[in-house]
Design a protein around this motif. Structure first.
Motif, PDB file in Angstrom:
ATOM      1  N   GLU A 285      32.672  84.651-112.383  1.00 43.77           N
ATOM      2  CA  GLU A 285      31.459  84.046-111.842  1.00 43.77           C
ATOM      3  C   GLU A 285      30.240  84.517-112.627  1.00 43.77           C
ATOM      4  OE1 GLU A 285      29.084  84.508-107.682  1.00 43.77           O
ATOM      5  OE2 GLU A 285      31.144  83.786-107.539  1.00 43.77           O
ATOM      6  N   ALA A 286      30.240  85.805-112.980  1.00 43.00           N
ATOM      7  CA  ALA A 286      29.136  86.324-113.793  1.00 43.00           C
ATOM      8  C   ALA A 286      29.135  85.680-115.174  1.00 43.00           C
ATOM      9  CB  ALA A 286      29.255  87.843-113.907  1.00 43.00           C
ATOM     10  N   ASP A 287      30.332  85.523-115.772  1.00 41.34           N
ATOM     11  CA  ASP A 287      30.424  84.872-117.077  1.00 41.34           C
ATOM     12  C   ASP A 287      29.975  83.418-116.995  1.00 41.34           C
ATOM     13  OD1 ASP A 287      31.384  87.226-118.050  1.00 41.34           O
ATOM     14  OD2 ASP A 287      33.484  86.597-118.092  1.00 41.34           O
ATOM     15  N   PHE A 288      30.356  82.750-115.923  1.00 45.43           N
ATOM     16  CA  PHE A 288      30.005  81.338-115.735  1.00 45.43           C
ATOM     17  C   PHE A 288      28.490  81.158-115.709  1.00 45.43           C
ATOM     18  CE2 PHE A 288      28.928  77.864-112.809  1.00 45.43           C
ATOM     19  CZ  PHE A 288      29.596  76.797-113.409  1.00 45.43           C
ATOM     20  N   LEU A 289      27.822  82.065-115.032  1.00 42.70           N
ATOM     21  CA  LEU A 289      26.365  81.954-114.911  1.00 42.70           C
ATOM     22  C   LEU A 289      25.638  82.431-116.160  1.00 42.70           C
ATOM     23  CD1 LEU A 289      25.985  83.239-111.235  1.00 42.70           C
ATOM     24  CD2 LEU A 289      25.903  80.874-112.037  1.00 42.70           C
ATOM     25  N   ALA A 290      26.338  83.195-117.016  1.00 39.63           N
ATOM     26  CA  ALA A 290      25.673  83.760-118.191  1.00 39.63           C
ATOM     27  C   ALA A 290      25.923  82.970-119.467  1.00 39.63           C
ATOM     28  CB  ALA A 290      26.147  85.202-118.400  1.00 39.63           C
ATOM     29  N   THR A 291      26.844  82.016-119.457  1.00 44.29           N
ATOM     30  CA  THR A 291      27.206  81.332-120.696  1.00 44.29           C
ATOM     31  C   THR A 291      26.128  80.364-121.165  1.00 44.29           C
ATOM     32  OG1 THR A 291      28.437  79.741-119.358  1.00 44.29           O
ATOM     33  CG2 THR A 291      29.689  81.525-120.412  1.00 44.29           C
ATOM     34  N   THR A 292      25.373  79.764-120.259  1.00 48.36           N
ATOM     35  CA  THR A 292      24.321  78.829-120.662  1.00 48.36           C
ATOM     36  C   THR A 292      23.032  79.154-119.918  1.00 48.36           C
ATOM     37  OG1 THR A 292      24.989  77.265-118.934  1.00 48.36           O
ATOM     38  CG2 THR A 292      25.926  76.938-121.119  1.00 48.36           C
ATOM     39  N   THR A 293      21.919  78.810-120.554  1.00 46.70           N
ATOM     40  CA  THR A 293      20.639  78.986-119.884  1.00 46.70           C
ATOM     41  C   THR A 293      20.431  77.863-118.883  1.00 46.70           C
ATOM     42  OG1 THR A 293      19.431  77.653-121.498  1.00 46.70           O
ATOM     43  CG2 THR A 293      19.725  80.010-121.986  1.00 46.70           C
ATOM     44  N   LEU A 294      19.459  78.034-118.017  1.00 45.64           N
ATOM     45  CA  LEU A 294      19.152  77.007-117.023  1.00 45.64           C
ATOM     46  C   LEU A 294      18.742  75.704-117.709  1.00 45.64           C
ATOM     47  CD1 LEU A 294      18.838  76.377-114.011  1.00 45.64           C
ATOM     48  CD2 LEU A 294      16.462  77.148-114.175  1.00 45.64           C
ATOM     49  N   ASP A 295      17.969  75.802-118.785  1.00 48.77           N
ATOM     50  CA  ASP A 295      17.531  74.597-119.495  1.00 48.77           C
ATOM     51  C   ASP A 295      18.713  73.873-120.127  1.00 48.77           C
ATOM     52  OD1 ASP A 295      15.348  72.898-120.712  1.00 48.77           O
ATOM     53  OD2 ASP A 295      16.282  73.666-122.543  1.00 48.77           O
ATOM     54  N   GLU A 296      19.630  74.635-120.743  1.00 48.30           N
ATOM     55  CA  GLU A 296      20.816  74.017-121.336  1.00 48.30           C
ATOM     56  C   GLU A 296      21.676  73.343-120.276  1.00 48.30           C
ATOM     57  OE1 GLU A 296      21.575  76.968-125.168  1.00 48.30           O
ATOM     58  OE2 GLU A 296      22.497  77.405-123.217  1.00 48.30           O
TER      59      GLU A 296
END
Length: 614
Positions: free
Chosen positions: A265-276
């Motif tokens: 879950e942490a990786d999922f949220l960290a792989t892309t920025t909010l804008d991306e």
């Protein structure tokens, strides 16, 4: 005289009592023998009772040798039968599943294997079908730990012999009464450390023998940690199977499902920025994969805990495998998962996974998905061969575990389910095609020359022929669009995503055929934040004129159904469909196909005038 008769009467009375006791004992003995005969008959006629027969025979031998009184015999039998009932109850459903699987295998053989022996060997049609498994889930166990081996065989002609052997030495030779389906159980006590090969062979009433079906069993010292021994053995099996050297130690951690959920879950949220992430959602909207109004706020991280059995972390060079909380030793799914993840670690050591950055936004989703298909496809092939060559033992696995599960994606569309499964299912097909052509050296060559599109994954023959995507150029639409429009993304769609797009309105056969002639594409997407409107331009080229015609015909149906409008010819090269919410235009010129989607007719006219015609 009476004094003389009284002792005689007592003697007669005692004699009568003993005779009655003898008759009663004879009756009990007769009933006991009848019970044993009934058990034997039931075991012969009902395959699932064979295990009970074998154990009861053992109990009777123990009674004759060591039990001094009938009370002790009865107590021992009661205790042993209580254990038997529990074991038979646990195994009955498994045996029924395997009996059903025998019929399924006969009608739908598994994928071809290069192995001569396998847990699910595919014999010729005239040969009997045989299944072999171990009654518990431990493929590695301590010396002196009993092993219960079960074999099933079926053939319409009837099974007359079903043998189980350990390292070529017969363990049991069962001769059923010419039944079409027979199951036998053997008990084996390993007395020495080592790797043993268990085989089963069946013969029909007409003398037709099956292919030998084999399983490997690893016996370790009594003081050894079973999980450590399992991991070392699995790694060695993968190294032997894949033909690669271990360049650096691989750290393995067994973790709980809850730990997997937190980490991924942490990786999922960290792989892309909010804008991306928002830009990606707009692209999904542009191709109808998500509805209007779908926003980042509605996204929830996937529920990985129930479906991700393990993963490899390239940054830390660690392999993580889920071990169910209620099992102290790795079960078979964990073992198979570890083989899969070990393959990823070896890929990283030999081919450098960091060179295939699937999170790089500068690389098209089409190429990234193709690279993932290469990596996951090879790991899936290793899983398949791991089973086919008998490395996985014990209770056989359902076909459902051969592919990874699909995470619970909440309110995300079905398209993402297909995208999640693509690298595993179609990646396997791609890598297996290479493997058939040239074994693992052909797979090594693919890492040196990785696939450049999902087209090559879907059609391995195009990869082998060197068919690479054609480049497509798009004009700058900023002048035609006017103020308020923001650039979102320019990228390549690829055959897989084009097919999935067409599937939203067309039957699978039509969509697959229409996308199969894909030669190359390029799309650009613009967004008007104030009006929340999109403009999408997709340029396409095709391999042949036939492919061109097939796509044009299919897309005309797509546009009509998407807009609910009839086609209107703008000129000799352009057809438009004006719906309530958008206009779709299809332009076919010497330059190639252009598909335009705009919110209104006026904007459509302005953009069409900006497109190149030659």
């Amino acid at each position: 005289m009476n004094l003389n008769l009284k002792p005689t009467a007592v003697a007669l009375t005692l004699l009568t009592f003993f005779l009655l006791m003898l008759i009663l004992l004879a009756a009990l003995l007769f009933l006991w023998q009848e019970r044993e005969a009934t058990l034997t008959l039931a075991a012969t006629t009902e395959p699932r009772a064979v295990a009970a027969e074998a154990t009861l025979v053992q109990v009777m031998a123990e009674q004759r040798e060591g039990r001094a009184t009938s009370t002790a015999v009865f107590a021992t039998r009661q205790a042993r039968e209580a254990v038997l009932e529990k074991d038979l109850s646990r195994m009955q459903s498994e045996l029924e599943r395997f009996e059903l699987a025998l019929t399924t295998v006969a009608n739908h053989p598994p994928r071809p294997s290069t192995s001569q022996t396998s847990p699910t060997a595919t014999p010729f049609p005239e040969q009997p079908q045989v299944r072999l498994f171990i009654a518990d889930r431990l493929a590695t166990r301590h010396v002196g730990q009993p092993v219960t081996i079960i074999a099933s065989a079926t053939h319409p002609d009837g099974i007359t012999v079903l043998n189980i052997a350990v390292d070529g030495e017969p363990l049991i030779v069962d001769s059923p009464a010419d039944v079409s389906l027979h199951t036998t159980t053997a008990h084996w006590l390993p007395t020495a450390v080592g790797e043993y090969r268990i085989t089963a062979l069946a013969t029909t009433s007409r003398g037709r023998a099956s292919q030998p079906v084999a399983l490997n069993l690893n016996i370790v010292p009594a003081e050894a940690d079973l999980n450590d021994a399992l991991q070392a053995q699995i790694l060695q099996n993968v190294l032997d199977l894949r033909g690669l050297d271990l360049l650096a130690p691989i750290e393995t951690q067994l973790i709980s499902p809850a730990q997997v959920q937190r980490q991924l879950e942490a990786d999922f949220l960290a792989t892309t920025t909010l804008d991306e992430a928002r830009r990606n959602i707009l692209v999904l909207r542009g191709f109808d994969f998500v509805p209007r109004g779908f926003d980042m706020d509605t996204l929830q991280p996937p529920d990985f805990a129930g479906v991700v059995a393990g993963y490899y972390e390239p940054d830390t060079k660690q392999v993580f495998v889920v071990r169910p909380d209620d099992e102290a030793v790795m079960n078979q799914q964990s073992q198979l998962t570890l083989a899969h993840e070990f393959m990823h670690a070896l890929q990283d050591q030999h081919f450098g996974l960091s060179d295939f950055d699937i999170n790089d936004p500068e690389i098209s989703k089409d190429i990234r998905l193709a690279w993932r298909a290469l990596g996951e496809g090879e790991a899936e092939l290793v899983e398949f061969l791991y089973q086919a060559r008998g490395y996985l033992t014990g209770e056989e696995l359902d076909e459902s575990v051969l592919l990874y599960g699909t995470p619970e994606l909440g309110n995300l569309p079905d398209f993402l389910v297909s995208e999640f499964n693509f690298p595993y299912a179609r990646g396997f097909d791609f890598v297996y095609a290479l493997y058939q052509q040239g074994g693992f050296p052909a797979v090594d060559a693919a890492w040196q020359n990785p696939p450049q599109s999902t087209e090559q994954i879907l059609h391995p023959e195009k990869y082998l022929a060197g068919d690479v995507p054609q480049e497509v150029a798009l004009p700058d639409l900023s002048g035609a669009l006017g103020e308020g429009w923001q650039f979102v993304q320019e990228n390549r769609l690829g055959e897989y995503y084009l097919r999935e797009h067409l599937l939203l309105q067309l039957p699978r056969t039509v969509a697959t055929t229409a996308a199969a002639g894909w030669g190359g594409d390029r799309f650009v997407l613009y967004h008007h934040p104030e009006r929340d409107e999109l403009v999408l331009l997709l340029g396409l080229v095709w391999d042949t004129a036939v492919d061109d015609t097939e796509f044009t015909t299919a897309y005309q149906t797509y546009a009509a159904q998407q807009t609910g409008a009839e086609a209107t010819a703008v000129d000799a090269t352009t057809t438009c469909w004006l719906g309530a919410a958008e206009q779709i235009c299809l332009q076919n010129t010497a330059v190639g196909h252009f598909i335009l989607r705009v919110p209104d007719e006026a904007l459509g006219t302005a953009v069409l005038n900006a497109l190149p015609t030659r």
